[in-house]
Design an enzyme around this catalytic site. Structure first.
Site, mmCIF file in Angstrom:
data_model
loop_
_atom_site.group_PDB
_atom_site.id
_atom_site.type_symbol
_atom_site.label_atom_id
_atom_site.label_comp_id
_atom_site.label_asym_id
_atom_site.label_seq_id
_atom_site.Cartn_x
_atom_site.Cartn_y
_atom_site.Cartn_z
ATOM 1 N N ASP A 14 -6.147 23.431 -8.465
ATOM 2 C CA ASP A 14 -6.193 22.402 -9.504
ATOM 3 C C ASP A 14 -5.338 22.924 -10.651
ATOM 4 O OD1 ASP A 14 -6.815 20.789 -11.700
ATOM 5 O OD2 ASP A 14 -8.832 20.381 -10.964
ATOM 6 N N ARG A 39 0.814 -1.217 0.000
ATOM 7 C CA ARG A 39 0.000 0.000 0.000
ATOM 8 C C ARG A 39 0.846 1.265 0.000
ATOM 9 N NH1 ARG A 39 -2.448 0.209 4.512
ATOM 10 N NH2 ARG A 39 -3.257 -1.918 4.639
ATOM 11 N N TYR A 74 -13.847 22.818 -11.879
ATOM 12 C CA TYR A 74 -14.256 21.530 -12.454
ATOM 13 C C TYR A 74 -15.456 20.997 -11.663
ATOM 14 C CZ TYR A 74 -13.282 16.611 -13.774
ATOM 15 O OH TYR A 74 -13.342 15.329 -14.240
ATOM 16 N N LYS A 106 -4.576 13.604 -17.688
ATOM 17 C CA LYS A 106 -4.564 14.518 -18.826
ATOM 18 C C LYS A 106 -3.169 14.600 -19.456
ATOM 19 C CE LYS A 106 -8.734 14.825 -17.480
ATOM 20 N NZ LYS A 106 -9.307 15.789 -16.570
HETATM 21 C C1 LIG Z 1 -10.294 15.633 -15.572
HETATM 22 C C2 LIG Z 1 -10.062 16.645 -14.531
HETATM 23 C C3 LIG Z 1 -9.958 16.289 -13.191
HETATM 24 C C4 LIG Z 1 -10.217 14.894 -12.707
HETATM 25 O O1 LIG Z 1 -9.323 13.977 -13.157
HETATM 26 P P1 LIG Z 1 -9.672 12.408 -13.325
HETATM 27 O O2 LIG Z 1 -8.329 11.819 -13.431
HETATM 28 O O3 LIG Z 1 -10.516 12.296 -14.543
HETATM 29 O O4 LIG Z 1 -10.412 11.987 -12.092
HETATM 30 C C5 LIG Z 1 -9.666 17.277 -12.279
HETATM 31 N N1 LIG Z 1 -9.524 18.552 -12.657
HETATM 32 C C6 LIG Z 1 -9.641 18.938 -13.928
HETATM 33 C C7 LIG Z 1 -9.472 20.373 -14.268
HETATM 34 C C8 LIG Z 1 -9.925 18.007 -14.906
HETATM 35 O O5 LIG Z 1 -10.089 18.390 -16.177
#
Ligand SMILES: *Cc1c(COP(=O)(O)O)cnc(C)c1O
Length: 402
Positions: A188, A62, A116, A213
């Protein structure tokens, strides 16, 4: 902890980061270590390990092994000012994990209105259930942000630019105000990554990314991360361990592979996105192009001041038109997939309508013609931008020839 490569430029760091010889052995990349049980040489070694909860030592699956450690270490090295990075199974898990590490019942969280949607839902759902209140603020109104603080404000959640509507916030000022008010600032940072926006250096306490992403870059794996200075890194790590968060070594290996080329992918997709955004500005079908790296954009000044890079993600708003027309546009695109996520090598188009979820900043903005409100977000991939422009051109024609 990162060592040695501090003075190197970001592209060099991306190549070097996390590749410790004790983790990689005599090969270039750390091996994919699939392990739940880690075997101890002796009972003495087991009890010694039990006493310490250190990064980068075997303990139990873990807490990961070389593959995950190398990725976390690499992300720390590319985020100036970070002491450590925690990995999560998705970006949303990173958002949840970071907020849970900071907030307690009775606290108030300020949330940027361009966030988001799952971040908003975290505030209005799980956090509310736990006794944490939230207030949304207009990301472009520093005074309103300032006014939104109260005695109980414990943290602020920022996203810049907003990943649909692309408003850029004055993050350094917002982080400074948060600090003055005794609040923790979380951002973020998925859009820019630390290559384009070193968030901790700009004053944020915790920098969160969806690695799904740009870091993955190939639309084949999901993961999230949160990086922070020493104090908040410890809180993130403790919370994540209590929640039992772990990522698979196979996915960590895919992320490490993506990370090595992130710089060139971002540069290329930014260049193409800028060309396409400039072209969209000339189209009669388009009322607004929302792209901070485009001169004249509402966020361009702050973007130029604070960012050293961008990515292929931006949006545009149709002039008039209805839902059916917008659907014809995206349905007729041949090179753009219709789908969530972004930052992959392939281009995507996503219709969006933020109006129903906004609370502090209205959509569309009051200064626009209210007829112009249907948005399309484009994630520009690595195709030739001329081909993408030709594809958009033919789809615009079909949009209006129903
Ligand atoms: C896609 C996204 C997330 C979440 O990511 P996941 O890996 O899909 O859970 C968080 N913040 C932004 C700005 C995003 O575009």
């Amino acid at each position: 902890m990162s060592a040695g490569s501090k003075e190197h430029k970001p592209a060099t760091k991306l190549v070097e980061a996390g590749r410790k010889p004790e983790w990689t052995g005599r090969v270039v990349n750390p091996p994919v270590v699939r392990a739940s049980t880690h075997l101890y040489a002796s009972e003495a070694e087991r009890t010694e390990t039990l006493k310490n909860n250190h990064d980068g030592v075997f303990y139990y699956g873990r807490r990961g092994a070389q593959t995950q450690w190398a990725l976390a270490e690499a992300l720390t090295e590319i985020e100036p000012g970070a002491h450590g990075t925690v990995l999560y199974p998705s970006g949303v898990a990173a958002i949840a994990g970071a907020l849970m590490a900071v907030l307690r019942p009775g606290d108030v969280l300020l949330v940027s209105d361009n966030s988001y949607e799952p971040s908003r839902l975290m505030a209005s759902g799980l956090l509310k259930k736990w006794g944490v209140e939230h207030r949304f603020f207009d990301p472009t109104d520093l005074e309103a942000y300032h006014q939104a603080f109260c005695e109980q404000t414990r943290a602020v959640w920022l996203e810049s630019p907003g990943s649909l509507t692309m408003e850029v916030c004055d993050v350094p000022a917002m982080a400074r105000i948060a600090r003055e008010k005794g609040a923790v600032s979380l951002i973020d940072n998925t859009w820019a990554t630390p290559l384009g926006f070193p968030a901790i250096q700009h004053g944020c306490d915790i920098s969160v990314m969806s690695l799904t992403k740009h870091v993955s870059g190939h639309s084949d794996a999901m993961m999230g991360s949160a990086s922070a200075g020493e104090r908040w890194y410890r809180a993130l790590r403790r919370t994540s361990q209590q929640l039992g968060q772990v990522v698979s070594p196979d996915d960590a290996s895919l992320m490490l592979r993506g990370l090595r080329t992130m710089h060139v992918r971002l540069e290329q997709s930014t260049k193409s996105a800028l060309a396409i955004a400039e072209w969209l500005k000339t189209r009669p079908e388009v009322a607004h192009v929302l792209c901070p790296m485009l001169p004249g954009d509402a966020g361009h000044e702050l973007w130029s001041r604070d960012f050293s890079g961008a990515c292929g993600l931006f949006s545009f708003v149709l002039k008039g038109r209805d839902d059916a027309a917008r659907a014809r546009l995206v349905d007729n695109l041949e090179l753009f997939g219709i789908g969530y996520s972004w930052g992959g090598f392939e281009s995507l188009a996503l219709p969006f309508d933020p109006a129903p979820i906004r609370s502090a900043a209205s959509w569309p903005p009051a200064s626009w013609d209210p007829q112009d409100k249907l948005g399309v977000r484009l994630s520009i991939g690595l195709e030739d931008p001329d081909d993408l422009i030709a594809d958009l051109t033919q789809a615009f024609v079909k949009m209006d020839n129903a």
